[in-house]
Design an enzyme around this catalytic site. Structure first.
Site, PDB file in Angstrom:
ATOM      1  N   ASP A   1      21.540  -5.172   3.397  1.00 25.81           N
ATOM      2  CA  ASP A   1      20.830  -4.885   4.638  1.00 25.81           C
ATOM      3  C   ASP A   1      19.687  -5.862   4.884  1.00 25.81           C
ATOM      4  O   ASP A   1      19.404  -6.211   6.029  1.00 25.81           O
ATOM      5  CB  ASP A   1      20.286  -3.444   4.612  1.00 25.81           C
ATOM      6  CG  ASP A   1      21.379  -2.415   4.848  1.00 25.81           C
ATOM      7  OD1 ASP A   1      22.392  -2.763   5.484  1.00 25.81           O
ATOM      8  OD2 ASP A   1      21.220  -1.266   4.399  1.00 25.81           O
ATOM      9  N   GLY A   2      19.026  -6.325   3.817  1.00 26.62           N
ATOM     10  CA  GLY A   2      17.935  -7.289   3.981  1.00 26.62           C
ATOM     11  C   GLY A   2      18.430  -8.578   4.607  1.00 26.62           C
ATOM     12  O   GLY A   2      17.787  -9.131   5.511  1.00 26.62           O
TER      13      GLY A   2
ATOM     14  N   ASP B   1      10.690  -2.795  10.807  1.00 25.21           N
ATOM     15  CA  ASP B   1       9.512  -1.932  10.848  1.00 25.21           C
ATOM     16  C   ASP B   1       8.216  -2.731  10.896  1.00 25.21           C
ATOM     17  O   ASP B   1       8.176  -3.922  10.596  1.00 25.21           O
ATOM     18  CB  ASP B   1       9.480  -0.973   9.643  1.00 25.21           C
ATOM     19  CG  ASP B   1       9.628  -1.668   8.293  1.00 25.21           C
ATOM     20  OD1 ASP B   1       9.126  -2.802   8.136  1.00 25.21           O
ATOM     21  OD2 ASP B   1      10.253  -1.089   7.396  1.00 25.21           O
TER      22      ASP B   1
ATOM     23  N   ARG C   1      -6.295   1.438  -3.492  1.00 24.41           N
ATOM     24  CA  ARG C   1      -7.344   2.067  -2.681  1.00 24.41           C
ATOM     25  C   ARG C   1      -6.741   2.745  -1.461  1.00 24.41           C
ATOM     26  O   ARG C   1      -5.971   2.147  -0.711  1.00 24.41           O
ATOM     27  CB  ARG C   1      -8.367   1.019  -2.227  1.00 24.41           C
ATOM     28  CG  ARG C   1      -9.209   0.432  -3.348  1.00 24.41           C
ATOM     29  CD  ARG C   1     -10.174   1.449  -3.940  1.00 24.41           C
ATOM     30  NE  ARG C   1     -11.066   2.004  -2.955  1.00 24.41           N
ATOM     31  CZ  ARG C   1     -12.215   1.431  -2.578  1.00 24.41           C
ATOM     32  NH1 ARG C   1     -12.574   0.266  -3.095  1.00 24.41           N
ATOM     33  NH2 ARG C   1     -13.000   2.015  -1.686  1.00 24.41           N
TER      34      ARG C   1
ATOM     35  N   ALA D   1      15.350   2.374   5.795  1.00 25.09           N
ATOM     36  CA  ALA D   1      14.744   1.515   4.779  1.00 25.09           C
ATOM     37  C   ALA D   1      13.470   2.167   4.229  1.00 25.09           C
ATOM     38  O   ALA D   1      13.503   3.282   3.712  1.00 25.09           O
ATOM     39  CB  ALA D   1      14.477   0.135   5.374  1.00 25.09           C
ATOM     40  N   TYR D   2      12.329   1.476   4.350  1.00 23.12           N
ATOM     41  CA  TYR D   2      11.054   1.963   3.807  1.00 23.12           C
ATOM     42  C   TYR D   2      10.705   3.334   4.379  1.00 23.12           C
ATOM     43  O   TYR D   2      10.176   4.208   3.683  1.00 23.12           O
ATOM     44  CB  TYR D   2       9.973   0.937   4.141  1.00 23.12           C
ATOM     45  CG  TYR D   2       8.677   1.051   3.361  1.00 23.12           C
ATOM     46  CD1 TYR D   2       8.586   1.793   2.190  1.00 23.12           C
ATOM     47  CD2 TYR D   2       7.538   0.383   3.808  1.00 23.12           C
ATOM     48  CE1 TYR D   2       7.398   1.875   1.485  1.00 23.12           C
ATOM     49  CE2 TYR D   2       6.344   0.464   3.106  1.00 23.12           C
ATOM     50  CZ  TYR D   2       6.279   1.209   1.958  1.00 23.12           C
ATOM     51  OH  TYR D   2       5.095   1.289   1.262  1.00 23.12           O
TER      52      TYR D   2
ATOM     53  N   LEU E   1      12.714   5.794   5.278  1.00 23.08           N
ATOM     54  CA  LEU E   1      13.481   6.859   4.620  1.00 23.08           C
ATOM     55  C   LEU E   1      12.940   7.147   3.227  1.00 23.08           C
ATOM     56  O   LEU E   1      12.833   8.311   2.823  1.00 23.08           O
ATOM     57  CB  LEU E   1      14.955   6.454   4.544  1.00 23.08           C
ATOM     58  CG  LEU E   1      15.894   7.446   3.847  1.00 23.08           C
ATOM     59  CD1 LEU E   1      15.971   8.745   4.631  1.00 23.08           C
ATOM     60  CD2 LEU E   1      17.284   6.841   3.684  1.00 23.08           C
TER      61      LEU E   1
END
Length: 269
Positions: free
Chosen positions: A61-62, A131, A141, A172-173, A175
């Site tokens: 996918d990337g 995204d 932090r 991706a991120y 999910l």
């Protein structure tokens, strides 16, 4: 209400193809097969993807997402052959490469228009296929992010960051942080907080026309801003960004029988 009208284009003859692998060395055999199939179909293999009728992405996918980004605004669709772990955006399995790519080169494919995101940051505009992420620029932090949708304030959330994802990027991120999977055809973005220190932070699906404004309310920590995994800038304390569904769309080619729910069932069920 959020639109669910998926936009598609009819396939067109494939007279020229380009192949993108993004440096992968595990696809050399497949690359030879692609070139042989193209020659057999009477299609030339060109070096410049924007000069092709269709681009074939060999990878996960990337690789597919980076290729979609590279071709924004070109009217050239991308079809993926899955050499990755998930391959949710891919339509062809390597085991069926000769059969299925032969069909595609014969014009048997569908082109789906997928929404992208527009990011306004410090006077610059960026486009995301996958995204937009705002996260702490200091490892370990926590930050405080204020957010508003369509100009309406939704408060401030202590967290590690926030993800705004497209439907194609929602698997991706987004999910992995508990965000929703957006069905292909939704003209919307998903907002998901990363490790929120709050019981009230919930993912939200935002339709086209309602921009999401994010402000760094942390007094002493800057925020890094990433587009499709690459840092494009940051927010100093008090600074803001705006993210919205963009006019530009990426073009994903699939086999006619490849459906969103079929791929969802194979990948996640």
């Amino acid at each position: 209400m959020t639109s669910t009208s998926e936009s598609t284009q009819r396939s067109r003859p494939v007279n020229a193809v380009a192949v993108i692998t993004h440096g992968r060395v595990d696809v050399n055999a497949a690359l030879d097969i692609v070139r042989s199939l193209a020659e057999r179909a009477g299609a030339s293999v060109v070096d410049e993807p924007r000069e092709a009728d269709l681009v074939i992405a060999l990878g996960g996918d990337g690789t597919i997402l980076r290729t979609l980004t590279k071709l924004l605004g070109s009217d050239v669709p991308v079809i993926g052959v899955n050499f990755g772990r998930v391959g949710f955006l891919a339509s062809i399995d390597p085991a069926n490469l000769e059969r299925d790519l032969g069909r595609v080169l014969g014009g048997e494919y569908t082109v789906i228009e997928l929404p992208t995101l527009r990011l306004d940051l410090n006077g610059d505009r960026h486009v995301a296929v996958n995204d937009v992420v705002a996260t702490s620029a200091t490892l370990g932090r926590m930050i405080e992010l204020a957010w508003a949708v369509g100009g309406e304030d939704l408060g401030t959330i202590p967290c590690d960051g926030m993800i705004c994802s497209t439907p194609s990027g929602s698997t991706a991120y987004n999910l992995s942080n508990g965000g929703p999977v957006l069905v292909r055809g939704l003209d919307a973005l998903a907002v998901t907080f990363i490790a929120p220190h709050s019981l009230h932070a919930r993912p939200l699906v935002v339709p086209r026309g309602l921009p999401v404004t994010v402000t760094n309310r942390t007094p002493d920590i800057a925020t890094a801003v990433l587009v499709d995994g690459h840092q494009v800038g940051g927010m100093a304390p008090g600074a803001s960004i705006t993210v919205a569904v963009n006019d530009a769309r990426s073009l994903l080619a699939t086999l006619p029988e490849t459906t969103f729910f079929g791929r969802y069932r194979e990948t996640f069920a």
